[in-house]
Design a protein around this motif. Structure first.
Motif, PDB file in Angstrom:
ATOM      1  N   GLN A   1       0.821  -1.201   0.000  1.00  0.00           N
ATOM      2  CA  GLN A   1       0.000   0.000   0.000  1.00  0.00           C
ATOM      3  C   GLN A   1       0.863   1.262   0.000  1.00  0.00           C
ATOM      4  O   GLN A   1       0.556   2.236  -0.682  1.00  0.00           O
ATOM      5  CB  GLN A   1      -0.920   0.003   1.221  1.00  0.00           C
TER       6      GLN A   1
ATOM      7  N   ASP B   1       0.823   4.063  -2.864  1.00  0.00           N
ATOM      8  CA  ASP B   1       0.595   5.485  -2.590  1.00  0.00           C
ATOM      9  C   ASP B   1       1.724   6.340  -3.154  1.00  0.00           C
ATOM     10  O   ASP B   1       1.482   7.421  -3.714  1.00  0.00           O
ATOM     11  CB  ASP B   1       0.465   5.705  -1.085  1.00  0.00           C
ATOM     12  N   GLU B   2       2.961   5.883  -3.001  1.00  0.00           N
ATOM     13  CA  GLU B   2       4.070   6.630  -3.583  1.00  0.00           C
ATOM     14  C   GLU B   2       3.954   6.694  -5.103  1.00  0.00           C
ATOM     15  O   GLU B   2       4.201   7.749  -5.723  1.00  0.00           O
ATOM     16  CB  GLU B   2       5.395   5.975  -3.184  1.00  0.00           C
TER      17      GLU B   2
ATOM     18  N   GLN C   1       1.200   6.548  -6.745  1.00  0.00           N
ATOM     19  CA  GLN C   1       0.081   7.428  -7.059  1.00  0.00           C
ATOM     20  C   GLN C   1       0.518   8.888  -7.056  1.00  0.00           C
ATOM     21  O   GLN C   1       0.093   9.681  -7.910  1.00  0.00           O
ATOM     22  CB  GLN C   1      -1.038   7.206  -6.038  1.00  0.00           C
TER      23      GLN C   1
ATOM     24  N   SER D   1      -4.840   2.095  -9.371  1.00  0.00           N
ATOM     25  CA  SER D   1      -6.010   2.132  -8.495  1.00  0.00           C
ATOM     26  C   SER D   1      -6.574   0.736  -8.268  1.00  0.00           C
ATOM     27  O   SER D   1      -7.032   0.407  -7.161  1.00  0.00           O
ATOM     28  CB  SER D   1      -7.072   3.044  -9.086  1.00  0.00           C
TER      29      SER D   1
ATOM     30  N   GLY E   1      -4.274  -0.898  -5.807  1.00  0.00           N
ATOM     31  CA  GLY E   1      -4.528  -0.392  -4.462  1.00  0.00           C
ATOM     32  C   GLY E   1      -5.819  -0.933  -3.872  1.00  0.00           C
ATOM     33  O   GLY E   1      -5.895  -1.199  -2.670  1.00  0.00           O
TER      34      GLY E   1
ATOM     35  N   GLN F   1      -6.107  -2.950  -0.444  1.00  0.00           N
ATOM     36  CA  GLN F   1      -7.000  -2.498   0.621  1.00  0.00           C
ATOM     37  C   GLN F   1      -7.902  -3.630   1.097  1.00  0.00           C
ATOM     38  O   GLN F   1      -8.121  -3.793   2.302  1.00  0.00           O
ATOM     39  CB  GLN F   1      -7.848  -1.328   0.132  1.00  0.00           C
TER      40      GLN F   1
ATOM     41  N   GLY G   1      -7.546   4.095   4.849  1.00  0.00           N
ATOM     42  CA  GLY G   1      -7.027   5.437   5.086  1.00  0.00           C
ATOM     43  C   GLY G   1      -8.105   6.381   5.592  1.00  0.00           C
ATOM     44  O   GLY G   1      -9.297   6.193   5.355  1.00  0.00           O
TER      45      GLY G   1
ATOM     46  N   ARG H   1     -11.017   9.420  -3.397  1.00  0.00           N
ATOM     47  CA  ARG H   1      -9.980   8.572  -2.807  1.00  0.00           C
ATOM     48  C   ARG H   1      -8.767   9.362  -2.326  1.00  0.00           C
ATOM     49  O   ARG H   1      -7.666   8.833  -2.251  1.00  0.00           O
ATOM     50  CB  ARG H   1      -9.539   7.515  -3.817  1.00  0.00           C
ATOM     51  N   ASP H   2      -8.918  10.643  -2.018  1.00  0.00           N
ATOM     52  CA  ASP H   2      -7.839  11.430  -1.423  1.00  0.00           C
ATOM     53  C   ASP H   2      -7.849  11.163   0.072  1.00  0.00           C
ATOM     54  O   ASP H   2      -8.651  11.711   0.819  1.00  0.00           O
ATOM     55  CB  ASP H   2      -8.042  12.923  -1.703  1.00  0.00           C
TER      56      ASP H   2
ATOM     57  N   THR I   1      -5.571  10.091   3.819  1.00  0.00           N
ATOM     58  CA  THR I   1      -4.327  10.086   4.573  1.00  0.00           C
ATOM     59  C   THR I   1      -4.225   8.748   5.275  1.00  0.00           C
ATOM     60  O   THR I   1      -5.070   8.412   6.096  1.00  0.00           O
ATOM     61  CB  THR I   1      -4.320  11.235   5.603  1.00  0.00           C
ATOM     62  N   MET I   2      -3.211   7.957   4.958  1.00  0.00           N
ATOM     63  CA  MET I   2      -3.125   6.603   5.465  1.00  0.00           C
ATOM     64  C   MET I   2      -2.742   6.625   6.939  1.00  0.00           C
ATOM     65  O   MET I   2      -1.637   7.046   7.311  1.00  0.00           O
ATOM     66  CB  MET I   2      -2.093   5.794   4.659  1.00  0.00           C
TER      67      MET I   2
END
Length: 410
Positions: A92, A96-97, A99, A127, A130, A134, A145, A399-400, A402-403
């Motif tokens: 994940q 994210d990196e 993305q 996506s 991810g 998830q 997240g 999908r913005d 913060t994990m």
């Protein structure tokens, strides 16, 4: 000769002696049989007591074995989930990196339609990766997240649409004046994406899938209709058990290859307080999946506007100075569009009777309809890039996140 010396007397004596001997032997035999019968009864009672003791011991051993086997399986399941959770957390982070890199490249090369289309294809594949990571994390006890702001129901549906492979088959219909609270945006998008993936995978390749957004007295329903083959009763029962789990779901019980969709949906629905069902038939003969969002997960607040773009020098650009190229929102598209009707023929303006007073016959419709050969409007590169950018913002708006881990952040 007296009677005592006669043969009849001695015959009677012999018969009497034989009878007495027979009675004595019979009595002795009877006494022996009674003793043997008593011994057998005692042995039977002893064997019955031993059998009962063995049964109790066997039952205890089975119970102990079941408990120990359950503990071993539980420990193995927890260890497996811990290993998977650690591995998926790394994946994940990498997703994210990646993305962030893709989004920066999209901002940098957004004016080039061909480059933007390629970057969107990469973003779409990332996506999907991810989403699967998830799902595995959720089944292993992880958390999704955390999102800081609310999102409209329509944006959540568009975000879910952008997370599946065959996103172009999905049509989002309807709109409501509600937004999903921040903590439930990502879970609802993940669940809706899993349902859309099932709908597209188990229906004909060319058949579209509909998402209908409808307000109900208890909240808002997201209704997914497909035109597949449907589900049998056994499949519906299994899906219902996964969508409303009574205990922790074992990863090893999801088959080979594992089917994560319903299991992930059930865990997230139970965790965040909404309902998912697939026990209905769609109007097109397939499966109707319904996601019911209660009032507790809805709000009337409008989503926050997107952040201003950063200028090349590191400062934020003036939003009013930027060109506004917003593509119009397309109207809802039905699952099966109606067939084109031929245009009516122009009616003659002259007299409708002959010279003798008889009515003239008129053709009510043309014999054939010739399609127009005029080419459609050619879009410029800027307009194409604008449309691609609008689709990108719509699919990415939900999908913005913060994990962060742990229930305290949910």
């Amino acid at each position: 000769m007296t009677f005592a010396q006669g043969p009849l007397f001695w015959a009677l004596v012999v018969v009497a002696l034989v009878a007495v001997g027979a009675v004595l032997r019979a009595r002795k035999t009877n006494i022996g049989l009674r003793r043997q019968n008593a011994d057998l009864r005692r042995e039977r009672d002893t064997l019955q007591r031993q059998r009962d003791e063995l049964h109790v011991t066997h039952t205890g051993l089975l119970h102990r074995q079941s408990v120990e086997l359950g503990e071993v399986r539980k420990d193995a399941e927890e260890e497996t989930k811990a290993v998977l959770k650690a591995a998926v957390r790394t994946l994940q982070g990498l997703a994210d990196e990646q993305q962030v890199v893709i989004e920066n490249a999209q901002k940098k090369h957004g004016d080039d339609p061909s480059m933007l289309a390629d970057l969107m294809a990469i973003d779409h594949a990332n996506s999907q990766f991810g989403r699967r990571a998830q799902g595995i994390a959720v089944l292993c006890g992880g958390w999704l997240g955390r999102r800081e702001t609310v999102a409209s129901v329509f944006d959540v549906a568009r975000s879910a649409q952008g997370r599946i492979r065959q996103f172009d088959r999905v049509r989002v219909n309807g709109q409501v004046n509600f937004s999903v609270v921040s903590k439930a945006v990502e879970p609802v998008a993940v669940v809706l994406a899993e349902l859309l993936a099932n709908a597209t995978n188990y229906s004909a390749p060319g058949a579209p899938v509909e998402i209908n957004i409808q307000a109900v007295p208890k909240g808002v329903c997201l209704i997914v209709d497909d035109a597949g083959l449907g589900m049998g009763q056994e499949e519906k029962d299994r899906a219902a058990a996964l969508l409303a789990p009574q205990a922790a779901i074992s990863v090893s019980s999801l088959g080979i290859p594992p089917q994560f969709g319903f299991a992930v949906s059930g865990v997230l629905a139970a965790r965040y307080g909404f309902q998912v069902s697939v026990d209905s038939v769609s109007p097109y003969g397939g499966v109707r999946a319904v996601v019911l969002l209660p009032d507790e997960l809805l709000t009337g607040d409008a989503p926050a506007p997107p952040a201003p773009l950063a200028a090349p020098g590191g400062h934020h650009a003036d939003v009013s100075a930027l060109p506004r190229r917003q593509a119009p929102t397309p109207p809802p598209t039905p699952l099966f569009p109606p067939a084109a009707q031929p245009a009516p023929a122009p009616q003659p303006t002259g007299s409708f009777t002959t010279a003798g007073g008889l009515p003239k016959r008129r053709r009510k419709s043309p014999v054939s309809v010739v399609p127009s050969t005029e080419p459609g409007p050619v879009r410029s590169n800027e307009e194409t890039a604008s449309r691609l950018g609008a689709f990108q913002r719509g699919t990415r708006s939900g999908r913005d996140t913060t994990m962060m881990e742990g229930p305290e952040f949910q």
